[in-house]
Design a protein around this motif. Structure first.
Motif, PDB file in Angstrom:
ATOM      1  N   LEU A  14       0.783  -0.828   0.319  1.00  0.00           N
ATOM      2  CA  LEU A  14       0.244  -0.052  -0.357  1.00  0.00           C
ATOM      3  C   LEU A  14       0.641   1.488   0.182  1.00  0.00           C
ATOM      4  O   LEU A  14       1.965   1.055   0.209  1.00  0.00           O
ATOM      5  CB  LEU A  14      -0.737   0.250   1.568  1.00  0.00           C
ATOM      6  N   TYR A 407     -14.014  12.043   2.621  1.00  0.00           N
ATOM      7  CA  TYR A 407     -12.297  11.878   1.477  1.00  0.00           C
ATOM      8  C   TYR A 407     -11.176  12.620   1.899  1.00  0.00           C
ATOM      9  O   TYR A 407     -10.333  11.570   2.563  1.00  0.00           O
ATOM     10  CB  TYR A 407     -12.796  12.003   0.214  1.00  0.00           C
ATOM     11  N   ALA A 410     -10.290  10.713   4.501  1.00  0.00           N
ATOM     12  CA  ALA A 410      -9.189   9.215   4.797  1.00  0.00           C
ATOM     13  C   ALA A 410      -8.225   9.313   4.437  1.00  0.00           C
ATOM     14  O   ALA A 410      -7.170   8.291   4.345  1.00  0.00           O
ATOM     15  CB  ALA A 410     -10.573   8.311   3.458  1.00  0.00           C
TER      16      ALA A 410
ATOM     17  N   HIS B 113      -7.846  -5.191  -1.570  1.00  0.00           N
ATOM     18  CA  HIS B 113      -7.856  -3.946  -0.735  1.00  0.00           C
ATOM     19  C   HIS B 113      -8.825  -3.241  -0.848  1.00  0.00           C
ATOM     20  O   HIS B 113      -8.414  -1.910   0.394  1.00  0.00           O
ATOM     21  CB  HIS B 113      -5.869  -3.482  -1.159  1.00  0.00           C
ATOM     22  N   GLN B 116      -9.037  -1.324   2.409  1.00  0.00           N
ATOM     23  CA  GLN B 116      -7.992  -0.185   2.956  1.00  0.00           C
ATOM     24  C   GLN B 116      -7.425   0.895   2.117  1.00  0.00           C
ATOM     25  O   GLN B 116      -6.800   1.737   3.059  1.00  0.00           O
ATOM     26  CB  GLN B 116      -6.574  -1.577   2.689  1.00  0.00           C
ATOM     27  N   ILE B 117      -8.213   1.334   0.939  1.00  0.00           N
ATOM     28  CA  ILE B 117      -8.618   2.498   0.378  1.00  0.00           C
ATOM     29  C   ILE B 117      -9.683   3.299  -0.459  1.00  0.00           C
ATOM     30  O   ILE B 117     -10.577   2.278   0.399  1.00  0.00           O
ATOM     31  CB  ILE B 117      -7.433   2.116  -1.240  1.00  0.00           C
ATOM     32  N   SER B 118      -9.651   4.336   0.250  1.00  0.00           N
ATOM     33  CA  SER B 118     -10.326   4.995  -0.099  1.00  0.00           C
ATOM     34  C   SER B 118     -10.550   5.294  -1.139  1.00  0.00           C
ATOM     35  O   SER B 118      -9.625   5.647  -2.100  1.00  0.00           O
ATOM     36  CB  SER B 118     -10.796   6.599   0.137  1.00  0.00           C
ATOM     37  N   LEU B 119     -12.271   5.469  -2.553  1.00  0.00           N
ATOM     38  CA  LEU B 119     -12.316   5.621  -4.131  1.00  0.00           C
ATOM     39  C   LEU B 119     -12.475   6.887  -3.771  1.00  0.00           C
ATOM     40  O   LEU B 119     -13.295   7.296  -2.294  1.00  0.00           O
ATOM     41  CB  LEU B 119     -13.140   4.724  -3.986  1.00  0.00           C
ATOM     42  N   PHE B 121      -9.301   6.422  -5.821  1.00  0.00           N
ATOM     43  CA  PHE B 121      -7.783   5.945  -5.393  1.00  0.00           C
ATOM     44  C   PHE B 121      -7.278   5.994  -6.504  1.00  0.00           C
ATOM     45  O   PHE B 121      -7.005   5.692  -7.936  1.00  0.00           O
ATOM     46  CB  PHE B 121      -7.977   4.038  -5.162  1.00  0.00           C
TER      47      PHE B 121
END
Lengths: 455, 455
Positions: A14, A407, A410, B113, B116-119, B121
Motif C-alpha cells: 500500500l 474523503y 480518509a 484491498h 484499505q483504500i478510499s475511492l 483511489f
C-alpha cells in the motif's frame, strides 16, 4: 469467478508501505553514493546456466524456473519424461530462472562488462530477488536485497569503509546496532592450532549456530563430527578470546591465523581517529556459516541494550571473497561487500516507531467545491498550487460537503480549501487546518506561502 | 566454462544508464506526486489465474510461466503429457507467471484491498513487466512501465488532469510533444452514423494503422471486412473533421456520438484558462487499436516540428475504461489512466542530448596518496568529506601517481586531492581541478566549501 489472490510468499504494498520502504532504500542509497559506490541493475531473469551450482544443492532447488515459451515439449528430455523425473526434465524445458541473489549477477556483470568498467569497481544494487523458500513470518519468496560490493582490489581500506557505511546508515535510520567483525583466516588459524583443520567447514557451521544452540549444542555438534573433547575445549578457549592482542600469540603457529590477525589490525588502523556512532567489535565467534568468504566477515545485529524490546536476527552481513569472478572464467578478481536486510530493518523501524513523521503524507491539500462553476474554478486554483510545487487534489464531483470531508479525512490530508460562490466572487479561498479545525480566508499566493511554510 | 550471457531481450544497466533511467522515473514520479497520485507496488510474480484471459489469446502466449517447484510432474496433466500438448501441460505444471502489465495487477489490487483504500483511489506504479515478444531493436522482454490511474470515479476532471500530467512531465524533460485526444464514443458514433456499427472493432483496428498504411491501406482493410466504398468515403470524411464544433452536427443522430462530443467538451472546459506547454489537440483518427477503452483516449508522440530528427512511435498512451475491476468480480468501478513509454523516452532524450549535464557524475573527488601513512591520513580526510555530504573516494593503494590519475580519469571525477608527505605535515591538501589542470593548497574546510560551491 474466484476471489483474486497473489502467490504465497509475495506481497502487495500500500502507499504508506511503499513510502516507508523507499525511505529505507533512499537512506542506504544516499550513503552508498557518498562513499563512491555506483548503481547498476541486472535483469530479474537470468539464464539458469548462470545461476545453477552457485548456491549449493539446496539453493538449486529454491530457484524459480521459467518455462520455455512455445512448444517446450518438442525439445524436452524424452528419457526424463518417461522416468517422470521432474528435476531432470526441468533442465530441458526451462532455460531461464529468476535472480536468487545480487552477488552472482554482479560477478557475471563484471565479467561481461569488464571492458566498460574500471577496476576497482564499486557498485551498489537495490533490487528484488526470488527464492522458493517455505513462506513464514518475515520470510518471503520475493524480497529486496541492498548490496554494496567492490570488485578488483585487495585493499583492506574497503573493509574499513564498508564498516563505516553500516555505521552511517544505521545512524541515519536512528537505530543503535552492534557491528561484529571477524576474519575467516582467524577461524582457519584456530582450526589449525587445535588440529581440526580438516574439519573446518563442520567447525564454522557449528559455531554459526552458537546463538541458537549455545556452547553445549556447539560442542555436541563438534563431537558428532568426530572432534574430541580436548580439541573442543581448546577451541572454546580461543573463541572466548575477544581481544586481538590476546589472541595473536595463541595463533602464532598458524600462518593463516597470523594473516587474519594482521588483516584485522590493518582495518582497525584505517578506522583509527574516525568517529563511529555504533558499537563495533571483534567477535571471534562470528562465522557466517557455509558462506564463500575468505577474509574479513561482518554482521550487524540490533543493539538490545538500546532497544530491549527487539528480538531479531542479523540485519546485515558481508565479507571478503578472494575469488569473485572465477566461476565465470575471470581470475584474480577479489571482492568484498555488504548487504542490508531491508525487510527486517523495516520491521524493526516499525516496531520502534522510528520512521520520520509525515513520511507517509504526501498530499498537502484537498479542494472542496459545491457546484459545477466552483468545481472548475477550483480545478484552475489547484493547478496553480501544483505548479508551485504543492501536492494538491480536488474531490472529483461538487457533491455534499460531508462526503468530501470524509474523503479528506480518509486521505489524512492536513489542509482543505473550500470553494463556494463567495470564494468564486471574492477570489479569496477558505483554508481549513484539518488538525485544529481553524478556517481563514486567503488569496492563492498567501495560501501557497502558508502551505510551503507548513511542509 | 562457457562465456557468461543474459537471456535475449534482457539488459544489464551500467551506472550512467541507471542514472539516466532514474532521472526519467524521478521526473515522472515527482509530477505524479504533485498531482496527488500515490505509489503502490505489486509482486513481479502473479498467479496465472490472475493474468490469463486478460490480454487476448496472443497475450496469453506471451506470458512467462514459472515452473511449479518440487516434483511438478506428480500433478501434471497425464493426457496432455501423452498428447505432448505443451500449452495444455503448462496449465498443470505452472501456476504462477510474471506480471505482463501494471493495469491488471492494479485492478486485482483494488479488489483485494478495497477496504484499505478510499475511492477514488489515485495510484502510480513504476515497475518492470515481462513479455515473451520476439526481441528486436527497442523492444525488450523485460522493461519498465510507468502508469498513473484513478479507480472509482467517472469525473472527466481526471481526464483533464492526466493530460496536464503529460504536459508537465514532458516540459520538465525538455521534450516537445503532441498530445492527441479522442473518445471511443465518437468513433462508435461514427460507426453508427456510417452504418457499420457491427464492424466497430474492425474499423478501429484499421484506423489504428493509418500512420503505417495510409488512407489507401485503411480503405483496403475496411473493404476486406465487407465495408462498402460509400461507407468508407463517409467515414474518411468524418475522420477528417478535426474540429469538435464541425463534427458535432455530423454525429447528431448517434447517442454515443453526442456523448463522446460532450465528454471532450467537458475535458476542454476543465483545461480552459490553464497554460499548457505542449500541443494538445482533438484527433478523430486516434483509435488505440484493440484496447479495452470505452471513453476518452490519449496518445503522445514526439513533436517532429520541434525535433525533426526523431522517428519514433507513441511515447505515451491511455484512456478511460468504464469497467476496471469487473474481471475480478467488483462491479461499478470505472478507471482512467495514462502510461509513459520510458524505454522510448530514454532513446529520444539520448538522441536529442536532453539529459541534464552532470547527471551521470556522482563522485566529486578522488584522493590520491603516496605511501602507507599518507594513505591512512587521506582515508580520514575523505571520511570527513563524506560526512560533509561530498561523495568522495580514495585510490585503494598508495601506488604510482600515473596509475591513480588514470583511474581518476576513467571515473570522470572533476576533482583530485593529492596527499603527499608535505600535505601530511602542513595539513594543507593539494586540490586539483581535473578539467583546467589547476592546483592549489587548501585546508579541508576550504576544500569542503569549494566542492560544495562547484556541485
Amino acid at each position: 469467478m474466484s476471489k483474486p489472490a497473489i502467490p504465497k510468499g509475495t506481497r502487495d504494498f500500500l502507499p504508506h508501505e511503499v513510502r516507508k520502504r523507499q525511505y529505507i532504500f533512499d537512506t542506504i542509497r544516499q550513503v552508498f553514493e557518498l562513499w563512491g559506490y555506483q548503481p547498476i541493475e541486472t535483469p530479474a531473469v537470468e539464464l539458469l546456466s548462470t545461476l545453477m551450482g552457485k548456491y549449493g544443492e539446496e539453493g538449486d532447488k529454491l530457484l524459480f524456473r521459467i518455462l520455455n515459451n512455445g512448444d517446450f515439449l518438442a525439445k524436452a528430455d524424452r528419457e526424463a519424461l518417461q522416468l517422470m523425473d521432474s528435476y531432470r526434465l526441468a533442465l530441458s524445458i526451462a532455460k531461464r530462472g529468476l535472480r536468487y541473489d545480487l552477488t552472482v549477477p554482479f560477478a557475471r556483470f563484471v565479467v561481461m562488462h569488464q571492458h566498460q568498467i574500471s577496476l576497482p569497481f564499486k557498485r551498489y544494487q537495490i533490487q528484488p530477488v526470488w527464492r522458493a523458500d517455505r513462506p513464514q513470518k518475515g520470510r518471503y519468496q520475493e524480497f529486496y536485497q541492498c548490496d554494496a560490493d567492490v570488485a578488483g582490489a585487495d585493499s583492506l581500506m574497503y573493509e574499513a569503509e564498508l564498516l563505516q557505511i553500516y555505521d552511517e546508515v544505521f545512524r541515519r535510520l536512528g537505530l543503535k546496532v552492534r557491528i561484529k567483525l571477524n576474519n575467516r583466516k582467524i577461524l582457519a588459524g584456530m582450526a589449525e592450532v587445535v588440529g581440526i583443520a580438516d574439519h573446518f567447514t563442520a567447525m564454522t557451521t557449528a559455531i554459526d549456530k552458537l546463538d541458537k544452540i549455545g556452547w553445549e549444542g556447539v560442542r555436541a555438534e563438534l563431537a558428532q563430527r568426530g572432534i574430541g573433547a580436548e580439541a573442543q575445549t581448546e577451541l572454546q578457549k580461543l573463541l572466548h578470546t575477544a581481544q586481538l592482542d590476546a589472541l595473536a600469540p595463541l595463533l602464532e603457529n598458524s600462518e593463516l591465523g597470523r594473516a587474519g590477525i594482521e588483516e584485522l589490525r590493518t582495518v582497525w588502523a584505517y578506522l583509527d581517529g574516525i568517529t563511529l556512532h555504533q558499537h563495533l567489535s571483534f567477535d571471534p565467534t562470528l562465522a557466517r556459516g557455509l558462506s564463500y568468504y575468505t577474509g574479513c566477515i561482518f554482521e550487524v545485529v540490533v543493539d538490545t541494550d538500546a532497544h530491549p524490546s527487539i528480538r531479531m536476527g542479523s540485519i546485515g552481513g558481508g565479507g571478503r571473497y578472494a575469488d569473485l569472478t572465477g566461476i565465470f572464467g575471470m581470475k584474480g578478481v577479489s571482492g568484498v561487500g555488504i548487504s542490508f536486510g531491508a525487510e527486517r530493518i523495516y520491521d524493526v523501524l516499525e516496531a520502534l516507531d522510528l520512521f520520520p513523521q509525515g513520511l507517509t503524507q504526501a498530499l498537502q491539500v484537498l479542494f472542496v467545491a459545491f457546484d459545477r462553476d466552483t468545481h472548475r474554478f477550483a480545478f484552475r486554483q489547484m493547478s496553480a498550487l501544483r505548479q508551485a510545487g504543492i501536492a494538491a487534489d480536488l474531490y472529483p464531483e461538487p457533491t455534499k460537503m460531508k462526503k468530501q470531508m470524509k474523503y479528506a479525512n480518509a486521505l489524512g490530508v492536513p489542509w482543505v480549501i473550500l470553494v463556494g460562490e463567495d470564494e468564486l466572487k471574492s477570489g479569496k479561498l477558505t483554508l481549513k487546518n484539518m488538525q485544529s479545525g481553524e478556517q481563514s480566508a486567503h488569496s492563492l499566493d498567501e495560501i501557497i506561502a502558508i502551505l510551503r511554510a507548513s511542509k
